[in-house]
Design an enzyme around this catalytic site. Sequence first.
Site, short mmCIF file in Angstrom:
data_model
loop_
_atom_site.label_atom_id
_atom_site.label_comp_id
_atom_site.label_asym_id
_atom_site.label_seq_id
_atom_site.Cartn_x
_atom_site.Cartn_y
_atom_site.Cartn_z
N TRP A 130 45.03 42.58 45.82
CA TRP A 130 44.51 42.94 47.13
C TRP A 130 44.95 41.99 48.23
O TRP A 130 44.76 42.29 49.40
CB TRP A 130 42.97 42.93 47.07
CG TRP A 130 42.45 41.66 46.46
CD1 TRP A 130 42.13 41.45 45.14
CD2 TRP A 130 42.29 40.38 47.10
NE1 TRP A 130 41.79 40.14 44.91
CE2 TRP A 130 41.88 39.45 46.11
CE3 TRP A 130 42.47 39.92 48.40
CZ2 TRP A 130 41.64 38.11 46.38
CZ3 TRP A 130 42.23 38.58 48.68
CH2 TRP A 130 41.82 37.70 47.68
N ASN A 131 45.50 40.80 47.90
CA ASN A 131 45.62 39.77 48.95
C ASN A 131 46.68 40.07 50.01
O ASN A 131 46.52 39.72 51.17
CB ASN A 131 45.78 38.37 48.35
CG ASN A 131 47.04 38.21 47.54
OD1 ASN A 131 47.58 39.18 47.02
ND2 ASN A 131 47.52 36.99 47.42
N LYS A 154 48.87 51.24 40.49
CA LYS A 154 47.45 50.95 40.23
C LYS A 154 47.15 49.74 41.12
O LYS A 154 47.53 48.61 40.82
CB LYS A 154 47.22 50.61 38.75
CG LYS A 154 45.76 50.39 38.40
CD LYS A 154 45.42 48.91 38.32
CE LYS A 154 43.97 48.65 38.08
NZ LYS A 154 43.17 48.64 39.33
N SER A 157 41.04 47.28 42.67
CA SER A 157 39.96 48.26 42.84
C SER A 157 39.22 48.12 44.17
O SER A 157 38.44 48.99 44.54
CB SER A 157 38.97 48.16 41.68
OG SER A 157 38.59 46.82 41.53
N SER A 207 46.37 37.79 38.63
CA SER A 207 45.91 36.56 38.00
C SER A 207 46.51 36.40 36.61
O SER A 207 47.05 37.35 36.03
CB SER A 207 44.38 36.60 37.89
OG SER A 207 44.03 37.70 37.07
N GLU A 228 54.21 38.42 38.18
CA GLU A 228 54.07 37.53 39.36
C GLU A 228 52.63 37.04 39.35
O GLU A 228 51.72 37.78 39.74
CB GLU A 228 54.34 38.32 40.64
CG GLU A 228 55.75 38.85 40.79
CD GLU A 228 56.75 37.77 41.20
OE1 GLU A 228 56.35 36.60 41.31
OE2 GLU A 228 57.91 38.11 41.38
N CYS A 262 49.30 33.39 46.85
CA CYS A 262 49.81 32.76 45.63
C CYS A 262 50.66 31.54 45.97
O CYS A 262 50.65 30.56 45.25
CB CYS A 262 50.60 33.76 44.82
SG CYS A 262 51.93 34.54 45.74
N GLU A 359 43.76 27.00 40.07
CA GLU A 359 44.28 27.67 41.26
C GLU A 359 43.12 27.79 42.26
O GLU A 359 42.05 28.29 41.91
CB GLU A 359 44.83 29.06 40.95
CG GLU A 359 45.35 29.71 42.22
CD GLU A 359 46.04 31.06 42.03
OE1 GLU A 359 45.64 31.81 41.12
OE2 GLU A 359 46.95 31.36 42.82
#
Length: 454
Positions: A130-131, A154, A157, A207, A228, A262, A359
């Site tokens: 989503w970022n 996909k 969500s 993630s 990634e 990221c 992270e």
Amino acid sequence: MAYVSYNPWTGKTMGTFPEMEDREIEEILTSASEAFKLWRNVTVLRRCELLITLAGHLKNRRKELAEIMATEMGKPVSQGLAEADKCALLCNWYAENAAAMLQPDRRPSSARESYICYEPQGIILGIMPWNFPFWQVFRFIVPALTGGNAALLKHASNVPRCAMAIEELVTASGYPEGLFRVLFPTHEQVSSLISSPLLRGVSLTGSNSAGSSIAAAAGKNLKKVVMELGGSDPFIVFPDASLEKAVEAAVVSRFQNCGQSCIAAKRLIIHADIFEDFRERLKQKVVTLKVGDPLDIATDIGPMVNVRAAEELERQLDLTLKAGAKLLCGGRDLASGPAVFLPAVVDQVSVSAPLACEEVFGPVAPLFRFISVSEAVKMANNTLFGLGASVWTSDERLALDVAGQIDTGTVAINGFVKSEPGLPFGGVKDSGYGRELGVEGIHEFLNIKTISIF
Ligand code: NAP
């Protein structure tokens, strides 16, 4: 669990999209497979024409797209507009360069003639975060479709309206029906999709836990994957660097997108001789960042993606402070909203504290001090991740020497790490494998076929 669009600034639910039935997913898969059979024979020239149309739609709808991002995951509109523009740039870059990258390539061999050609393989599934809800998807679909493959998405969500907007943009640009579709599957349905013989590869950005379960499903079914994953990029500043530029870059790199990137500069590793100066300049800039409604064009930092993310960041910060670190500014701001986190700078961070080892996906900048080059390199590499790194010095030989010793997919010298259409992007170690963007990105899911004439 449905796909829910929730506004982290207002706390309002903007829409709910039910998960798809197995039957619907199978129909989408079958129609993508039919579309692929025709698309693979469409000329590269035609595929590139559609990219130019797609870039035009992105430009025309940039304001609306930025508002969807703002209300669905909290990205300030100024940054959402830039994201839409970057997607258009990507379309135009591949439109200009794809023909050369897909051209058969002659190689010396024992045969009279040998060459390599790049052929599409079928349907590729993108599982996306989503970022950067447009950029991450575009850097998957643009090379995939331009290389002649079909693509299914996909998306995360919490960004279903971004996903639907992307499908609309592709459809409106004239791509064949069914060639690119959005799915709303459960995680179990994703696993069974990966086992379908019609699906030829999976590109996941997300993630490490998602990476490991998708890589396991793909491995079981012998499907190629690009991974990634997360990062904890070091940002190393030597005493002879331009401090002003380094501080400015550190602020953008660490705090844009509310620190949820990221490749953010997640560990600021600063030489002892300039440490105090850097720290004070950084703090002065950070406290002036405007935190607020992501729909306001003047906002620098919106809310975090959701309350859970703010709680997780608070946990990492609290444990680090308990281990002896000092908070110079910022922190969770419940008075402004449950997902609001003011940009923070943290000093005296122990190397075993969460801000050093995990992270950190939010607006918190931990500072570390070094004296020797070898110490800086050791600190930079002291992480499970290996996505990017930034090195600041006016001594280019030193910078290149340090760059050569850092285990990451990218090193930026006197600049901060960013992705761009023409350069391969990806990580090593737990940050993943495979590459997106550039010539390497378009070749990832193609059949690199060798033909020899004896
Ligand atoms: P995430 O929770 O791993 O989700 C990423 C995607 O994977 C979502 O679509 C998610 O769907 C899906 N997913 C997760 N587990 C799955 C499973 N078991 N089966 C099928 N699908 C699964 O990550 P995120 O919170 O969205 O994104 C943040 C992470 O992405 C950070 O670690 C960040 O560093 C990384 N990232 C990496 C890059 C890069 O280029 N290396 C770029 C951007 C972000 P649901 O939403 O349905 O769970």
